[in-house]
Design an enzyme around this catalytic site. Structure first.
Site, short mmCIF file in Angstrom:
data_model
loop_
_atom_site.label_atom_id
_atom_site.label_comp_id
_atom_site.label_asym_id
_atom_site.label_seq_id
_atom_site.Cartn_x
_atom_site.Cartn_y
_atom_site.Cartn_z
N CYS A 114 22.00 72.41 7.78
CA CYS A 114 22.03 71.06 7.61
C CYS A 114 21.83 70.14 6.75
CB CYS A 114 20.59 70.68 8.46
SG CYS A 114 20.62 70.70 9.61
N HIS A 275 18.02 63.39 6.89
CA HIS A 275 19.32 64.29 8.10
C HIS A 275 18.72 64.09 9.27
CE1 HIS A 275 20.70 67.77 9.96
NE2 HIS A 275 19.55 68.10 10.68
N ASN A 305 22.48 65.69 16.45
CA ASN A 305 22.25 66.10 14.98
C ASN A 305 24.09 66.61 14.36
OD1 ASN A 305 21.89 68.09 12.64
ND2 ASN A 305 20.68 69.42 13.56
#
Length: 348
Positions: A114, A275, A305
């Site tokens: 991530c 993020h 995501n």
């Protein structure tokens, strides 16, 4: 010494849209359940056969290169961030170089999940500032959909992730007051197993407190088995509560670190692009930093995501929508598996 500036930016998301209701065909879930826990309403899934992590990266990279007013032949280095490469090896960097017909340039692959794009941007920034390269292509691309557990057992993870790619072209600038002001990177492997995909790997679960029941293998190889698929050890694992608790601490910390480094305050931020892990995390960060809705950009509702691709996709989309203008202070931040986290402060 030069400063690094983002000269071009682009993103690509697949056409296939899967809503929360669509996922109810595969698992016991609901739109209300997913929305309440993550803020996600839909995500994009790449075509199973024709689209890969690399092909999506090519689409995003072409846009970024065009926006930078340059060509693929001018790119002199690639930094490619992903956790879902086309092959276990080689990495996607060389596949991207091949697909775009680039020169025999260097290609570096980043495995920081991530926070991968933040790490990749920081690495590229150092190469630009020292004058080693002049046109660096920085990419974040992910195809999660091929490796998720779409049963009810795996819903806590599988409902979160989507596919897509984002890219920027980084170039040198002599304007020391603009461009990337600073980057900040951190890691703590103490709780590495809280968010991980144990297979493929050579440890066989060595570091886990409760070790999986691997079948006996005379040659010692860690082969994919039906048992691994049935017991879920072949799929990603996430302790959502542990990740959330760590993220809401480290996210603000690393943003404040960037601001303090540059003698700035949170109120000076024009736009924070975190993020896109979970809308609840983004909202917690916004509240902690006392930012308005106009100062934070979220698009997880549409894309889920996308791990290393989430920050560049959001950055590209925000720029396309006119939310980023000359002179704006932009903060990028990410937290993810490892745990690793980081921030980038940019004067546009």
């Amino acid at each position: 010494m030069f400063n690094s500036k983002i000269a071009g930016i682009g993103h690509y998301v697949p056409e296939n849209i899967y809503s929360n209701d669509d996922l109810t065909r595969f698992m016991d879930t609901s739109d209300e359940w997913i929305t309440e826990r993550t803020g996600i309403k839909e995500r994009r899934y790449a075509d199973r056969i024709t689209e890969t992590t690399t092909t999506m990266a090519v689409q995003a990279s072409r846009i970024a290169i065009e926006k930078a007013g340059t060509t693929a032949q001018d790119i002199d280095f690639i930094v490619f961030a992903t956790l879902s490469p086309d092959y276990y090896f080689p990495g996607c960097g060389v596949l991207l170089q091949r697909e775009m017909g680039m020169k025999e340039i260097g290609a570096l692959d980043i495995r920081n999940q991530c926070s991968g794009f933040i790490y990749a941007l920081s690495v590229a920034d150092q190469f630009i500032k020292t004058g080693m390269y002049k046109n660096i292509l920085v990419v974040g691309s992910e195809k999660h959909s091929f490796a998720l557990d779409y049963s009810t057992r795996g819903r806590n993870v599988s409902v979160i992730f989507g596919d897509g790619a984002g890219a920027v072209v980084l170039q040198p600038s002599t304007d020391v007051k603009k461009g990337i002001l600073s980057t900040h990177l951190h890691s703590d492997g103490t709780e590495a197993e809280k968010l991980a995909m144990y297979y493929p790997g050579s440890s066989g679960g060595l570091w886990l407190e409760e070790k999986p029941e691997w079948p006996d293998q005379e040659l010692g190889g860690m082969l994919m088995t039906t048992e691994m698929l049935n017991n879920g050890t072949a799929f990603p694992y996430m302790d959502g509560q542990a990740v959330f608790k760590k993220a809401v601490i480290k996210f603000p910390e690393v943003i404040y670190e960037a601001l303090e480094k540059n003698s700035l305050k949170s109120s000076d931020i024009t736009l924070l692009i975190p993020h896109q892990a979970n809308l609840r995390i983004s909202q917690f960060i916004q509240k902690t930093l006392k930012l308005s809705d106009e100062q934070v950009f979220n698009n997880i509702q549409k894309y889920g995501n996308t791990t290393a691709a989430s920050v560049p996709i959001a950055l590209s989309e925000a720029y396309r929508e006119g939310k980023i203008k000359d002179g704006d202070l932009i903060c990028l931040a990410a937290f993810g598996a490892g745990f690793t986290w980081g921030s980038v402060l940019i004067r546009w």
